[in-house]
Scaffold this motif. Structure first.
Motif, PDB file in Angstrom:
ATOM      1  N   LEU A 266       0.881  -1.157   0.000  1.00 61.44           N
ATOM      2  CA  LEU A 266       0.000   0.000   0.000  1.00 61.44           C
ATOM      3  C   LEU A 266       0.921   1.209   0.000  1.00 61.44           C
ATOM      4  O   LEU A 266       1.631   1.457   0.969  1.00 61.44           O
ATOM      5  CB  LEU A 266      -0.902  -0.003   1.239  1.00 61.44           C
ATOM      6  CG  LEU A 266      -1.842   1.182   1.409  1.00 61.44           C
ATOM      7  CD1 LEU A 266      -2.802   1.278   0.222  1.00 61.44           C
ATOM      8  CD2 LEU A 266      -2.605   1.063   2.709  1.00 61.44           C
TER       9      LEU A 266
ATOM     10  N   PHE B 252      -6.741   1.846  -4.150  1.00 61.88           N
ATOM     11  CA  PHE B 252      -7.273   1.434  -2.855  1.00 61.88           C
ATOM     12  C   PHE B 252      -8.731   1.864  -2.716  1.00 61.88           C
ATOM     13  O   PHE B 252      -9.582   1.095  -2.288  1.00 61.88           O
ATOM     14  CB  PHE B 252      -6.421   2.047  -1.732  1.00 61.88           C
ATOM     15  CG  PHE B 252      -6.893   1.690  -0.357  1.00 61.88           C
ATOM     16  CD1 PHE B 252      -6.662   0.433   0.175  1.00 61.88           C
ATOM     17  CD2 PHE B 252      -7.567   2.622   0.424  1.00 61.88           C
ATOM     18  CE1 PHE B 252      -7.090   0.101   1.443  1.00 61.88           C
ATOM     19  CE2 PHE B 252      -8.002   2.305   1.696  1.00 61.88           C
ATOM     20  CZ  PHE B 252      -7.762   1.039   2.209  1.00 61.88           C
TER      21      PHE B 252
ATOM     22  N   GLN C  27     -11.044  -0.308  -4.663  1.00 61.38           N
ATOM     23  CA  GLN C  27     -11.224  -1.611  -4.025  1.00 61.38           C
ATOM     24  C   GLN C  27     -12.204  -1.522  -2.853  1.00 61.38           C
ATOM     25  O   GLN C  27     -13.077  -2.370  -2.702  1.00 61.38           O
ATOM     26  CB  GLN C  27      -9.881  -2.165  -3.551  1.00 61.38           C
ATOM     27  CG  GLN C  27      -8.905  -2.454  -4.663  1.00 61.38           C
ATOM     28  CD  GLN C  27      -9.435  -3.483  -5.637  1.00 61.38           C
ATOM     29  OE1 GLN C  27      -9.839  -4.569  -5.255  1.00 61.38           O
ATOM     30  NE2 GLN C  27      -9.434  -3.142  -6.913  1.00 61.38           N
TER      31      GLN C  27
END
Length: 127
Positions: free
Chosen positions: A8, A26, A29
């Motif tokens: 990340l 991110f 998702q």
């Protein structure tokens, strides 16, 4: 060097190492997981008057940024492909909380409760 593992990454490293176009988003998702938009940034305060003042002073921030995007990007020392990426993705940024964003935020705030990490679901007062 990032090769086999999942990471990340936040901040300028995405642009410095040109990772920005090699991974997955991110927020995309999370949005897919909760079936709502994912709000990345919110202004939060215990003082309602401060929030109202900031909100009033920000005015049409999205319009100001959009109208000056190309000029401001030219001042940053990013390669042209990075500037293009930011320009193309700009339309996916929203500055207003609609009911969908509120529902998504509430869903995220419930997750720690459902997993037994907290005893109560936090209550929000949105301004």
């Amino acid at each position: 060097e990032i090769k086999k593992n999942n990471y990340l990454l936040c901040g300028n490293i995405n642009f410095e190492k040109k990772y920005f176009n090699k991974g997955v988003s991110f927020s995309d998702q999370v949005a897919e997981m909760i079936n709502y938009p994912y709000s990345q940034y919110l202004l939060v305060s215990k003082d309602e008057d401060i929030l109202r003042k900031i909100n009033g002073e920000l005015g049409d921030l999205d319009k100001i940024i959009e109208d000056n995007l190309e000029e401001n990007l030219s001042k940053i020392r990013f390669d042209k492909d990075i500037q293009n990426f930011i320009t193309e993705e700009f339309n996916s940024v929203y500055y207003e909380m609609t009911q969908n964003e509120v529902d998504g935020l509430m869903d995220l705030l419930k997750q720690p409760y459902f997993y037994g990490m907290i005893e109560e679901i936090p209550e929000l007062k949105l301004i």
